[in-house]
Design an enzyme around this catalytic site. Sequence first.
Site, mmCIF file in Angstrom:
data_model
loop_
_atom_site.group_PDB
_atom_site.id
_atom_site.type_symbol
_atom_site.label_atom_id
_atom_site.label_comp_id
_atom_site.label_asym_id
_atom_site.label_seq_id
_atom_site.Cartn_x
_atom_site.Cartn_y
_atom_site.Cartn_z
ATOM 1 N N GLY A 13 30.405 -23.397 -0.528
ATOM 2 C CA GLY A 13 30.127 -24.549 -1.377
ATOM 3 C C GLY A 13 28.704 -24.516 -1.884
ATOM 4 N N ARG A 16 26.850 -26.131 -5.705
ATOM 5 C CA ARG A 16 26.486 -27.493 -6.109
ATOM 6 C C ARG A 16 26.113 -28.323 -4.888
ATOM 7 N NH1 ARG A 16 31.113 -30.002 -9.757
ATOM 8 N NH2 ARG A 16 32.185 -29.907 -7.767
ATOM 9 N N GLY A 58 19.991 -12.921 -4.566
ATOM 10 C CA GLY A 58 21.096 -13.869 -4.566
ATOM 11 C C GLY A 58 22.395 -13.216 -4.973
ATOM 12 N N VAL A 65 37.881 -21.384 0.715
ATOM 13 C CA VAL A 65 37.794 -21.315 2.173
ATOM 14 C C VAL A 65 39.055 -21.843 2.850
ATOM 15 C CG1 VAL A 65 35.286 -21.479 2.163
ATOM 16 C CG2 VAL A 65 36.650 -23.571 2.369
ATOM 17 N N SER A 144 29.482 -35.044 8.704
ATOM 18 C CA SER A 144 29.270 -36.341 8.071
ATOM 19 C C SER A 144 29.187 -37.426 9.134
ATOM 20 C CB SER A 144 30.437 -36.654 7.124
ATOM 21 O OG SER A 144 30.437 -38.011 6.725
ATOM 22 N N TYR A 157 39.673 -37.199 5.852
ATOM 23 C CA TYR A 157 38.281 -36.736 5.869
ATOM 24 C C TYR A 157 37.690 -36.832 7.266
ATOM 25 C CZ TYR A 157 33.507 -36.101 4.096
ATOM 26 O OH TYR A 157 32.232 -35.625 3.844
ATOM 27 N N ALA A 158 37.905 -37.959 7.935
ATOM 28 C CA ALA A 158 37.384 -38.136 9.290
ATOM 29 C C ALA A 158 38.009 -37.131 10.247
ATOM 30 C CB ALA A 158 37.646 -39.559 9.774
#
Length: 253
Positions: A13, A16, A58, A65, A144, A157-158
């Site tokens: 990722g 961005r 780079g 993924v 997170s 998400y959790a």
Amino acid sequence: MSSLAGRTALVTGGGRGIGRAIALALAAGGATVAVAYRRDEEAARKTVADIEATGARGHAYRASVDDLEECRALASRIESELGALDILVHSAGIASRGHSVADTDPAELERVMRVHALGPHHLSQALLPLMRRAERSDMVFVSSVITDMMSAGAGPYAMGKAAMEALAQVLAKEERGNGMHVNVVAPGLVDTDMGRRLVRATAGIEDIRQADASSPYGHVCSPEEVASVVRFLVSDDASYVTAQRIVVDGGTF
């Protein structure tokens, strides 16, 4: 912080948001940095150009993924083209749609879990043989504060982030004898595309700058502030740090 010269990193990722900021921070420290991206080739190539502007090398690799075979192919390319890897940052992520458990589409749950949990497992597994060759290696998982909050409507998400953190803790124990440091960084709200969408959806805020006044230290966390923590964790200054979870939210939770 100590130099990262001579080290080689892969940031998933990395085109961005938080991943891009991490890639640039590692490059500024002197590391060769590869970024993996799923769709936005233009953003990834811009990140590579900015990496090279720091004087570092780079590289950009397209890979999803959440796909086992693409993870294995990415690992193979890293080994054949870069020859070494001693820093792996799992930063690729997607948001869930905010539905309750009762209303969540099973396909959404599977997709989010693949990106946040299964993908990091697959990629870590594929790259461990290469990383074990290094005298010191580092793996950092970008999680997170959702795993502290477990908010209603955040099921996929959790769950994904909680599984990711479990993977990190297991790897920290399994790989310490191989010289690997494994840590978790858990941001709160960050000024990224995902963060802007989040405040629009949950607070009706169109401009994330409107959230500055109510945020710790007078501003929403920047990607660079998260990247600085990652940069510390992979440096010699954190030579005795592993199996830690560092929250980057200004003390909100």
